[in-house]
Motif scaffolding. Structure first.
Motif, PDB file in Angstrom:
ATOM      1  N   ASN A 195       0.812  -1.226   0.000  1.00 35.63           N
ATOM      2  CA  ASN A 195       0.000   0.000   0.000  1.00 35.63           C
ATOM      3  C   ASN A 195       0.849   1.282   0.000  1.00 35.63           C
ATOM      4  O   ASN A 195       0.415   2.295  -0.561  1.00 35.63           O
ATOM      5  N   ALA A 241      -9.164   0.718   9.473  1.00 34.89           N
ATOM      6  CA  ALA A 241     -10.327   1.596   9.327  1.00 34.89           C
ATOM      7  C   ALA A 241     -11.620   0.895   9.726  1.00 34.89           C
ATOM      8  O   ALA A 241     -12.652   1.514   9.865  1.00 34.89           O
ATOM      9  N   PRO A 290      -5.476  -4.143  -0.448  1.00 37.02           N
ATOM     10  CA  PRO A 290      -4.934  -3.318  -1.531  1.00 37.02           C
ATOM     11  C   PRO A 290      -5.951  -2.918  -2.597  1.00 37.02           C
ATOM     12  O   PRO A 290      -5.895  -1.796  -3.097  1.00 37.02           O
TER      13      PRO A 290
HETATM   14  P1  AMP Z   1      -6.843  -3.838   7.912  1.00 40.64           P
HETATM   15  O1  AMP Z   1      -7.661  -2.816   7.193  1.00 40.64           O
HETATM   16  O2  AMP Z   1      -5.710  -3.237   8.667  1.00 40.64           O
HETATM   17  O3  AMP Z   1      -7.703  -4.711   8.775  1.00 40.64           O
HETATM   18  O4  AMP Z   1      -6.223  -4.778   6.818  1.00 40.64           O
HETATM   19  C1  AMP Z   1      -7.026  -5.538   5.951  1.00 40.64           C
HETATM   20  C2  AMP Z   1      -6.179  -6.511   5.158  1.00 40.64           C
HETATM   21  O5  AMP Z   1      -5.273  -5.776   4.320  1.00 40.64           O
HETATM   22  C3  AMP Z   1      -5.321  -7.413   6.006  1.00 40.64           C
HETATM   23  O6  AMP Z   1      -5.280  -8.691   5.426  1.00 40.64           O
HETATM   24  C4  AMP Z   1      -3.960  -6.759   5.936  1.00 40.64           C
HETATM   25  O7  AMP Z   1      -2.918  -7.670   6.139  1.00 40.64           O
HETATM   26  C5  AMP Z   1      -3.934  -6.196   4.564  1.00 40.64           C
HETATM   27  N1  AMP Z   1      -3.062  -5.021   4.524  1.00 40.64           N
HETATM   28  C6  AMP Z   1      -3.044  -4.033   5.418  1.00 40.64           C
HETATM   29  N2  AMP Z   1      -2.119  -3.115   5.116  1.00 40.64           N
HETATM   30  C7  AMP Z   1      -1.517  -3.563   3.994  1.00 40.64           C
HETATM   31  C8  AMP Z   1      -0.455  -3.057   3.192  1.00 40.64           C
HETATM   32  N3  AMP Z   1       0.157  -1.913   3.509  1.00 40.64           N
HETATM   33  N4  AMP Z   1      -0.090  -3.744   2.097  1.00 40.64           N
HETATM   34  C9  AMP Z   1      -0.722  -4.903   1.786  1.00 40.64           C
HETATM   35  N5  AMP Z   1      -1.726  -5.417   2.491  1.00 40.64           N
HETATM   36  C10 AMP Z   1      -2.120  -4.767   3.589  1.00 40.64           C
END
Ligand code: AMP
Ligand code: MG
Length: 390
Positions: A195, A241, A290
């Motif tokens: 990201n 989020a 992503p």
């Molecule tokens: P979250 O919104 O933090 O709950 O993340 C949702 C999903 O996106 C989870 O599977 C994370 O591992 C993945 N994710 C979060 N941040 C990133 C990133 N910077 N790059 C790739 N995947 C991500």
């Protein structure tokens, strides 16, 4: 839960255009002019030669002439040669305002200090004063995006510090203990942070912006500490989020004094989406997946970025679908697509994706198709962003 249109309306209401600034010409590429640019003098400012050759009395017929001098580019204009005389001139040589005609060197033979011309002198190869633009003529409208051609034009009229749209100052905080930098081999259970590069690329594509990026864990304290001194125009938080135990973006924003206007949007992918403001600063909390990230950027962040930069946000375009229609879903879906122009219409091909973490089919995307909750016909609204497929 708000609709995409409602969140866009909120953004339009809350986000303000940044004040215009003067920038050194070398830094203006990609900015929009915030002033009109006019010719500071006639263009060209004086009659000058478009050829290497000779300046003769205006209507001199072919014949022998005495070469009485030579005027190279950069020398002051000379007076028109008298009957029987010629002045050697070069491309760019300044000419007297009247009374000369030119003959190209290819149409002459020289012998010592004399020259024989085979054609009559004419003004065909004079670049006449003001023939491109008159003093004061409008050259570039306010709002024009500065490209290399515009840079040359600005330089040619001495506009070396033009007034341009303000540059959004952005901080991007990427959260997640599972993330390693993209150049690291992820241990079991970890994933590469895609990201951060994605967001940097999206912003670089959107236009001039000043971006700082930081990686923190899920700790709200850590994030708040990382952001305490931030005094820019846009704050982006990736991941966290949603409403899970480790999803602290809303808390982070509230603790920093932001007013949260929206925390969920009725769209797929990208349901958890925070939009908040504090004074002139707009903040977005983005879902970490992503593909959701990608979609939310084009729907919302790009819109705020454009408004700050003094641009009209991109509207929707009608496209025809080629191949299978993307399936409808109770939540409005924003489906990555690749759009091409064909015989005057825009044809979209829906790209494959399995879930909001799947970016394997994303590279050809230059549009998002809006797929409503009920099956429609073969026309879709699309938000276009990259170049059209050839
Ligand atoms: P979250 O919104 O933090 O709950 O993340 C949702 C999903 O996106 C989870 O599977 C994370 O591992 C993945 N994710 C979060 N941040 C990133 C990133 N910077 N790059 C790739 N995947 C991500
Ligand atoms: Mg997370």
């Amino acid at each position: 839960m708000l609709s995409v249109d409602q969140v866009c309306a909120l953004i339009d209401r809350e986000v303000r255009r940044l004040p215009a600034v003067r920038l050194p010409l070398a830094e203006t590429l990609g900015h929009d002019l915030a002033e009109e640019i006019r010719a500071d003098a006639d263009m060209p400012a004086f009659d000058r030669s478009a050829i290497d050759g000779y300046a003769l009395p205006e209507d001199a017929l072919p014949g022998w002439f005495n070469v009485v001098g030579e005027v190279t580019p950069g020398m002051a204009p000379f007076s028109a040669p008298g009957s029987g005389n010629a002045v050697r001139i070069f491309t760019g040589s300044a000419l007297p305002a009247s009374g000369v005609g030119l003959v190209m060197v290819e149409e002459t033979e020289s012998e010592g200090k004399r020259v024989l011309t085979r054609v009559a002198a004419s003004r065909q190869h004079v670049r006449a004063r003001g023939s491109q633009a008159k003093h004061g003529a409008l050259l570039l409208k306010a709002g024009t995006k500065v490209n290399p051609g515009a840079v040359a034009l600005l330089a040619s009229v001495g506009a070396t510090n033009p007034l341009v749209s303000g540059t959004p100052k952005i901080i991007h905080l990427v959260t997640g203990s599972e993330l390693v930098a993209a150049d690291v081999d992820p241990p079991a259970g970890y994933i590469r942070d895609s990201n951060s590069p994605l967001l940097a690329a999206l912003i670089a594509e959107a236009g001039p912006g000043i971006l700082a990026q930081r990686h923190v864990s899920e700790s709200v304290d850590e994030a708040v500490e990382a952001l305490e001194d931030f005094d820019g125009d846009m704050l982006l938080i990736s991941g966290g989020a949603s409403v899970g135990a480790y999803d602290g973006s809303a808390q982070i924003l509230r603790r920093l004094g932001f007013v949260v206007h929206c925390s969920k949007v009725r769209s797929r992918p990208g349901k958890p989406l925070l939009f908040a403001t504090r004074g002139r600063c707009a903040a977005f909390g983005l879902p970490g997946n992503p593909l959701s990230h990608f979609v939310c950027f084009y729907l919302f962040i790009r819109r705020a970025f454009d408004i700050m930069s003094g641009r009209v946000p991109q509207g929707m375009t009608r496209v025809h679908i080629d191949g299978d229609r993307p399936p409808s879903d109770p939540r409005e879906t924003w489906w990555p697509a690749s759009v091409r122009a064909e015989e005057g219409s825009l044809i979209a091909k829906a790209l494959p994706w399995k879930d909001s973490s799947d970016i394997t089919g994303l590279a050809p995307a230059n549009a998002l198709l809006r797929v409503g909750s009920s099956p429609g016909n073969d026309m879709f609204e699309a938000l276009l962003f990259g170049n059209l497929e050839p």
